[in-house]
Design an enzyme around this catalytic site. Sequence first.
Site, PDB file in Angstrom:
ATOM      1  N   GLU A  61      60.588  12.324  39.231  1.00  0.00           N
ATOM      2  CA  GLU A  61      60.593  13.784  39.316  1.00  0.00           C
ATOM      3  C   GLU A  61      60.867  14.256  40.739  1.00  0.00           C
ATOM      4  O   GLU A  61      61.633  15.201  40.954  1.00  0.00           O
ATOM      5  CB  GLU A  61      59.248  14.358  38.836  1.00  0.00           C
ATOM      6  CG  GLU A  61      58.926  14.044  37.393  1.00  0.00           C
ATOM      7  CD  GLU A  61      58.154  12.743  37.194  1.00  0.00           C
ATOM      8  OE1 GLU A  61      57.466  12.614  36.173  1.00  0.00           O
ATOM      9  OE2 GLU A  61      58.236  11.830  38.057  1.00  0.00           O
ATOM     10  N   CYS A  89      52.716  13.138  37.250  1.00  0.00           N
ATOM     11  CA  CYS A  89      51.443  12.906  37.930  1.00  0.00           C
ATOM     12  C   CYS A  89      51.154  14.089  38.864  1.00  0.00           C
ATOM     13  O   CYS A  89      52.011  14.960  39.062  1.00  0.00           O
ATOM     14  CB  CYS A  89      51.510  11.598  38.713  1.00  0.00           C
ATOM     15  SG  CYS A  89      52.539  11.694  40.199  1.00  0.00           S
TER      16      CYS A  89
END
Length: 161
Positions: A61, A89
């Site tokens: 990401e 996360c």
Amino acid sequence: MDAQPSAADIQDFLGQAINLAVQNVADGGGPFGALVVTADGKRHFGVNRVTRDNDPTAHAEVVAIRTAAAESANFDLSGAVLYASCEPCPLCLAAALWARIGRVYFAADRHGAAAAGFDDALFYEYFDGTRPELMPVSQTDVPTSNVPFDAWRDNPDRTEY
């Protein structure tokens, strides 16, 4: 907020993120892929490069966000959507917030990641405040603590963000 993507687009983009993750495993990387679709419809891809680059922040990401910002020549990705092969996360969520990503979609969840050996449950516990011993953080005031902020406020050429 920009229009929500169609269900078909969400499925398509998540499928692309999953394919990136599978290919990254075949290439010797981690099982994570992501893409950022900016407001202009351009797609910017990222795969997990933690072990390849010896960079603990090179999550798929984050790599996709860095790519989107670089290719857009803009750190503000307002109106963009992040699609990830797995639940982001706390690091990745924070990066998405700083980038002003408008929405996040993910396929597998944190429990599937944990079953494969990627358990970040402790990080969620840390941010929930239940495990502060994992990494004690403390503020220590020094006489020049706020000098950088004074310099920022006094700089007429600063770029706000």
